[in-house]
Write a protein that holds these residues in place. Structure first.
Motif, short mmCIF file in Angstrom:
data_model
loop_
_atom_site.label_atom_id
_atom_site.label_comp_id
_atom_site.label_asym_id
_atom_site.label_seq_id
_atom_site.Cartn_x
_atom_site.Cartn_y
_atom_site.Cartn_z
N GLN A 1 0.81 -1.21 0.00
CA GLN A 1 0.00 0.00 0.00
C GLN A 1 0.85 1.27 0.00
OE1 GLN A 1 -2.49 -0.55 3.45
NE2 GLN A 1 -3.81 -2.01 2.41
N ALA A 2 2.14 1.13 -0.18
CA ALA A 2 3.05 2.27 -0.14
C ALA A 2 2.74 3.28 -1.24
CB ALA A 2 4.49 1.78 -0.26
N THR A 3 3.04 4.54 -0.94
CA THR A 3 2.81 5.63 -1.89
C THR A 3 4.11 6.41 -2.10
OG1 THR A 3 2.17 7.12 -0.08
CG2 THR A 3 0.41 5.88 -1.17
N PRO A 4 4.24 7.13 -3.20
CA PRO A 4 5.44 7.94 -3.40
C PRO A 4 5.64 8.95 -2.26
CG PRO A 4 4.21 7.77 -5.44
CD PRO A 4 3.35 7.18 -4.36
N VAL A 5 6.88 9.26 -1.98
CA VAL A 5 7.22 10.16 -0.88
C VAL A 5 6.92 11.60 -1.29
CG1 VAL A 5 9.09 10.93 0.62
CG2 VAL A 5 9.03 8.57 -0.17
N GLU B 1 18.66 6.25 -3.78
CA GLU B 1 17.29 5.83 -4.04
C GLU B 1 16.48 6.03 -2.76
OE1 GLU B 1 16.87 2.20 -7.01
OE2 GLU B 1 18.12 1.68 -5.28
N ILE B 2 15.19 6.20 -2.95
CA ILE B 2 14.28 6.31 -1.81
C ILE B 2 13.10 5.38 -2.06
CG2 ILE B 2 13.00 8.28 -2.77
CD1 ILE B 2 12.87 9.38 0.16
N SER B 3 12.67 4.70 -1.01
CA SER B 3 11.54 3.78 -1.15
C SER B 3 10.24 4.57 -1.15
CB SER B 3 11.52 2.78 0.01
OG SER B 3 11.13 3.41 1.21
N TYR B 4 9.18 3.90 -1.49
CA TYR B 4 7.86 4.49 -1.33
C TYR B 4 7.57 4.56 0.18
CZ TYR B 4 6.49 4.35 -6.25
OH TYR B 4 6.39 4.58 -7.59
N MET B 5 6.65 5.44 0.56
CA MET B 5 6.33 5.65 1.97
C MET B 5 5.35 4.59 2.47
SD MET B 5 5.04 9.09 3.88
CE MET B 5 6.61 9.89 3.85
N GLN B 6 5.71 3.96 3.57
CA GLN B 6 4.87 2.95 4.21
C GLN B 6 4.24 3.56 5.48
OE1 GLN B 6 6.09 0.36 2.12
NE2 GLN B 6 7.84 1.65 1.85
N PHE B 7 3.24 2.87 6.02
CA PHE B 7 2.61 3.31 7.26
C PHE B 7 2.58 2.15 8.25
CE2 PHE B 7 -1.24 4.02 9.92
CZ PHE B 7 -0.82 5.17 10.54
N ASN B 8 3.01 2.40 9.47
CA ASN B 8 2.96 1.41 10.55
C ASN B 8 1.77 1.78 11.43
OD1 ASN B 8 3.25 0.07 13.06
ND2 ASN B 8 5.45 -0.13 12.73
N TRP C 1 7.10 5.58 7.30
CA TRP C 1 8.54 5.36 7.20
C TRP C 1 8.94 5.15 5.75
CZ3 TRP C 1 10.21 0.44 5.59
CH2 TRP C 1 9.25 -0.58 5.65
N VAL C 2 10.16 5.55 5.45
CA VAL C 2 10.75 5.35 4.14
C VAL C 2 12.18 4.83 4.35
CG1 VAL C 2 9.42 7.19 3.06
CG2 VAL C 2 11.68 7.68 3.92
N CYS C 3 12.73 4.25 3.33
CA CYS C 3 14.13 3.84 3.36
C CYS C 3 14.89 4.64 2.32
CB CYS C 3 14.28 2.35 3.06
SG CYS C 3 13.65 1.29 4.38
N VAL C 4 16.10 5.02 2.67
CA VAL C 4 16.99 5.73 1.76
C VAL C 4 18.25 4.91 1.61
CG1 VAL C 4 18.31 7.84 1.38
CG2 VAL C 4 16.07 7.97 2.50
N LYS C 5 18.64 4.64 0.36
CA LYS C 5 19.89 3.94 0.08
C LYS C 5 20.77 4.91 -0.69
CE LYS C 5 18.34 -0.85 -0.38
NZ LYS C 5 18.24 -2.00 -1.29
N ALA C 6 22.04 4.98 -0.29
CA ALA C 6 22.98 5.84 -1.00
C ALA C 6 24.40 5.41 -0.69
CB ALA C 6 22.77 7.30 -0.62
N ASN C 7 25.31 5.84 -1.51
CA ASN C 7 26.74 5.60 -1.32
C ASN C 7 27.38 6.96 -1.10
OD1 ASN C 7 29.27 4.49 -1.25
ND2 ASN C 7 29.24 3.71 -3.33
N PRO D 1 12.53 -7.69 -0.44
CA PRO D 1 12.58 -7.78 -1.90
C PRO D 1 11.39 -7.15 -2.61
CG PRO D 1 12.13 -9.93 -0.94
CD PRO D 1 12.41 -8.99 0.20
N THR D 2 10.28 -6.97 -1.91
CA THR D 2 9.08 -6.39 -2.53
C THR D 2 9.02 -4.87 -2.39
OG1 THR D 2 7.88 -6.82 -0.47
CG2 THR D 2 7.70 -8.47 -2.23
N MET D 3 10.02 -4.28 -1.75
CA MET D 3 10.05 -2.83 -1.54
C MET D 3 10.07 -2.10 -2.88
SD MET D 3 10.33 -0.58 1.06
CE MET D 3 11.19 -1.37 2.38
N LYS D 4 9.27 -1.05 -3.01
CA LYS D 4 9.25 -0.23 -4.22
C LYS D 4 10.24 0.93 -4.04
CE LYS D 4 4.31 -1.07 -4.71
NZ LYS D 4 2.99 -0.43 -4.62
N TRP D 5 11.10 1.12 -5.05
CA TRP D 5 12.13 2.16 -4.98
C TRP D 5 11.99 3.13 -6.16
CZ3 TRP D 5 15.39 2.48 -0.88
CH2 TRP D 5 15.48 1.36 -0.05
N GLN D 6 12.49 4.34 -5.93
CA GLN D 6 12.58 5.32 -7.01
C GLN D 6 13.89 6.09 -6.84
OE1 GLN D 6 9.13 7.80 -6.59
NE2 GLN D 6 9.69 8.53 -4.58
#
Length: 131
Positions: free
Chosen positions: A29-33, A59-66, A73-79, A115-120
């Motif tokens: 049910q995640a939505t874009p940040v 990259e940033i994941s779509y926004m989830q709700f707990n 919450w969102v996840c951010v991946k970067a180097n 593995p099912t996390m949506k990223w942009q």
């Protein structure tokens, strides 16, 4: 240091409240940040990262709700470069959002590796190197 430990403990408690089914539902049910949340993450990255101007592969994941914690919450991946001046590889950070404001984070969160996390792409974070 105490604040970081407290945030980590709260993070574990928050993520532990969701069952795997609830977590999967949140991902589905995640939505874009919203751009306001992205801007807040970019602003805080200047203080959080050792060398924020070296960020790449962001990259940033779509926004989830707990529903248990009431936090988004969102996840951010970067180097980015570490204290030694070398790139450390892509790291993931779970960022919590309450009422549109950043409320904390959890580095290396297992939730960010689903593995099912949506990223942009997150070009706003990479743009720090041009600032």
């Amino acid at each position: 240091m105490i604040k970081k430990m407290l945030i980590a403990v709260v993070g574990l408690a928050i993520s532990g409240c969701q069952s795997s089914t609830e977590l999967q539902t949140a991902v589905e049910q995640a939505t874009p940040v919203p751009s306001s949340v992205k801007a807040a993450i970019v602003k805080d990255a200047r203080d959080y990262l050792v060398d924020p101007y070296s960020v790449r592969d962001a990259e940033i994941s779509y926004m989830q709700f707990n529903k248990h914690s009431g936090l988004h919450w969102v996840c951010v991946k970067a180097n980015a470069k570490n204290r030694m001046g070398g790139y450390s590889g892509r790291q993931a950070v779970e960022v919590w959002v309450r009422n549109g404001q950043l409320a904390g984070n959890l580095p290396n969160s297992p939730a960010c590796n689903l593995p099912t996390m949506k990223w942009q792409a997150f070009p706003e974070l990479e743009a720090l190197r041009n600032a």
